[in-house]
Design a protein around this motif. Sequence first.
Motif, PDB file in Angstrom:
ATOM      1  N   TRP A  28       0.839  -1.203   0.000  1.00 42.29           N
ATOM      2  CA  TRP A  28       0.000   0.000   0.000  1.00 42.29           C
ATOM      3  C   TRP A  28       0.876   1.257   0.000  1.00 42.29           C
ATOM      4  O   TRP A  28       0.623   2.195  -0.749  1.00 42.29           O
ATOM      5  N   ARG A 285     -11.426  -9.481  -3.083  1.00 39.13           N
ATOM      6  CA  ARG A 285     -10.381  -8.824  -2.284  1.00 39.13           C
ATOM      7  C   ARG A 285     -10.391  -7.308  -2.452  1.00 39.13           C
ATOM      8  O   ARG A 285     -10.087  -6.574  -1.520  1.00 39.13           O
ATOM      9  N   ILE A 286     -10.805  -6.845  -3.642  1.00 37.63           N
ATOM     10  CA  ILE A 286     -10.780  -5.395  -3.847  1.00 37.63           C
ATOM     11  C   ILE A 286     -11.916  -4.704  -3.086  1.00 37.63           C
ATOM     12  O   ILE A 286     -11.919  -3.500  -2.948  1.00 37.63           O
ATOM     13  N   TYR A 287     -12.882  -5.504  -2.607  1.00 38.01           N
ATOM     14  CA  TYR A 287     -13.958  -4.911  -1.801  1.00 38.01           C
ATOM     15  C   TYR A 287     -13.728  -5.139  -0.314  1.00 38.01           C
ATOM     16  O   TYR A 287     -14.579  -4.831   0.498  1.00 38.01           O
ATOM     17  N   SER A 302     -10.837  -5.730   8.421  1.00 38.95           N
ATOM     18  CA  SER A 302     -10.499  -6.534   7.251  1.00 38.95           C
ATOM     19  C   SER A 302     -11.014  -7.948   7.460  1.00 38.95           C
ATOM     20  O   SER A 302     -11.158  -8.414   8.594  1.00 38.95           O
ATOM     21  N   SER A 312      -4.582  -4.731   1.991  1.00 41.76           N
ATOM     22  CA  SER A 312      -4.197  -3.449   1.404  1.00 41.76           C
ATOM     23  C   SER A 312      -5.436  -2.636   1.003  1.00 41.76           C
ATOM     24  O   SER A 312      -5.470  -1.411   1.173  1.00 41.76           O
ATOM     25  N   SER A 313      -6.481  -3.302   0.505  1.00 35.89           N
ATOM     26  CA  SER A 313      -7.741  -2.608   0.207  1.00 35.89           C
ATOM     27  C   SER A 313      -8.344  -2.031   1.482  1.00 35.89           C
ATOM     28  O   SER A 313      -8.934  -0.937   1.468  1.00 35.89           O
ATOM     29  N   GLU A 316      -6.622   1.096   2.405  1.00 32.12           N
ATOM     30  CA  GLU A 316      -7.076   2.171   1.523  1.00 32.12           C
ATOM     31  C   GLU A 316      -8.414   2.749   2.003  1.00 32.12           C
ATOM     32  O   GLU A 316      -8.616   3.969   1.996  1.00 32.12           O
ATOM     33  N   GLN A 317      -9.312   1.870   2.433  1.00 30.39           N
ATOM     34  CA  GLN A 317     -10.597   2.316   2.989  1.00 30.39           C
ATOM     35  C   GLN A 317     -10.380   3.243   4.174  1.00 30.39           C
ATOM     36  O   GLN A 317     -10.983   4.305   4.295  1.00 30.39           O
TER      37      GLN A 317
END
Lengths: 341, 341
Positions: A28, A285-287, A302, A312-313, A316-317
């Motif tokens: 990230w 995974r991206i959600y 997570s 890592s997503s 980012e959130q």
Amino acid sequence: MTQLTTIALDVMGGDLGPRSTIAAAVQWLKLQPQHSCQLILVGDRALIQRHLNTFPDYSTQFDIVHAPDVIGMADKPTWALRAKPKASMRQAIELVASGQADACVSAGNTGALMVIGRYVLKTLPGIDRPAIVSRLPTQKGVSYLLDLGANVDCHSEHLYQFAVLAALLVKCLHSIDSPTVGLLNVGSEAIKGNEQVRLARQLIESNPKLNFTGYVEGNQLFQGHTSVVVCDGFVGNVALKTSEGLAEFILASLQEMAEPWLKSPLTRWLTKRFFHKLHQQIDPRIYNGACLLGLQGTVVKSHGHADSVGFSSAIEQAYQQAQLKLPQVLNEALEAWLEID
Amino acid sequence: MTQLTTIALDVMGGDLGPRSTIAAAVQWLKLQPQHSCQLILVGDRALIQRHLNTFPDYSTQFDIVHAPDVIGMADKPTWALRAKPKASMRQAIELVASGQADACVSAGNTGALMVIGRYVLKTLPGIDRPAIVSRLPTQKGVSYLLDLGANVDCHSEHLYQFAVLAALLVKCLHSIDSPTVGLLNVGSEAIKGNEQVRLARQLIESNPKLNFTGYVEGNQLFQGHTSVVVCDGFVGNVALKTSEGLAEFILASLQEMAEPWLKSPLTRWLTKRFFHKLHQQIDPRIYNGACLLGLQGTVVKSHGHADSVGFSSAIEQAYQQAQLKLPQVLNEALEAWLEID
């Protein structure tokens, strides 16, 4: 000058622990402009150092806060709250409470995260319980579904508060003036559902600030007719996990079906880009990264079995919400939205 | 001599009405050996005749029972029970009660089907409420999920009864001696879930006839670790419909993604069989047909928006259960399984 945003990571949580969380932190950070953000790794210092050594370019880029204890996935939340004040999850949340971090992320025990988050950070005024909210990919873009498991028993008043919180979240994150809100139910007709849902509908409908569009059925979740879908934590948890399981099942079936046919180099070459795109689009995974909405601080949960891409997503959130100063924005808006006297 | 099995069809129910149900009746009958089964079409006689005229080879193959009334999808179930004694759904169920039919199928109002089914047929001894049960395709074959919406509020005792009923159903339909049973929950640990689920677990575990394997999470539904998964009707309804919606969403996304790439005749030709197989495998229509389990007669519920392929699957379900004389078998087994004094 850009303001520095600091995120505390409970690196010990989740099924994969530091192996996944620290790799995610490095991944990230690589994508961020220099000096715009800071990650604090919270956990066993020696273990963290050992994992960081595998990323020599980044080994000095993180702050480390030592936490000698870990909350297990099977630990009873209230017990963990009392018995493990030095656990990594607790320490990460404390960093948010003290203002040393703008948000925190954990892949650990959801119940414990909820109980400790609530104890340490407190709920926003007018909010009884935080809810877990996550993005869902839909035919019309992204919807927000809550609660996803923080509250397995909800009163109608709680569902109403979730509707207000999520509407404000979408307003803030997506600059939508009056986000549409739906209530998850077993049918679309007004007589359908249980008492709790019907009462929640009355409460939601009576608030002119909420753009309520009616009941949403399970099959409509991925149609994306509303920006927000509200349900109790038991139902939301089952709906979300069922979706994840089904997506995996379909992908696996696809691969199995395609296998004999992909033996030909020609078809393999022809479909390579297609399967790549497919995986990207459906990849849950991206959600990854659900928010504990309703607390006086940003806590992102997570998935327990998230790998480094998933974790890592979640970072980012947390980063996006911290940059928007979400809890402060919600705090200021709630008084008017809940008409608190 | 083969025994004649008779199925009554409420041809007026569902979003598509007789257009779908009568086409399904014809489709299904085509595949049966002659004189092994009989279908009774229940509904408006003139309308039925008009639709049958489009199938000249079959127009005389059905019995017709005229029903002058129809229960609407938005009708309140208890009101429909009182106010519409001549509705097609009611008449179809009455045919089962009087022994003129061995089973009935309706795509109409689920709540009404449940209330009328219970009133006319009564529940089996020891069973408080019928549950809606359906097959789910899984990685390991078929699982049975219940309740799917008949009971939006359940006590632990009801969940326990559902477990017993479904275990007996699987035992009977699939000749499995001791079918595995799971309880749907938000986590796999014993402390997880709400009180109702935890109490149901105790009841299920205390019955030595039930092969209970623990909690099942949403993401495990399609893994098929257990033959039976038990939950309350609200949760089950949302889980099932969410799955249907997601499957449709994924199929639509696949098609959209594949479109530019399928413009080439070569790739179109190469992938034709693959997409055909995919549709067949994921097609929810072949899993259409849920059983109202726990009644003293076989009632099968079809999806409201089932087309003729879907409704035909529901007829097949009813036929299989009628042939096995499921309510009688359950009736005989329940005493021992529920240890009724």
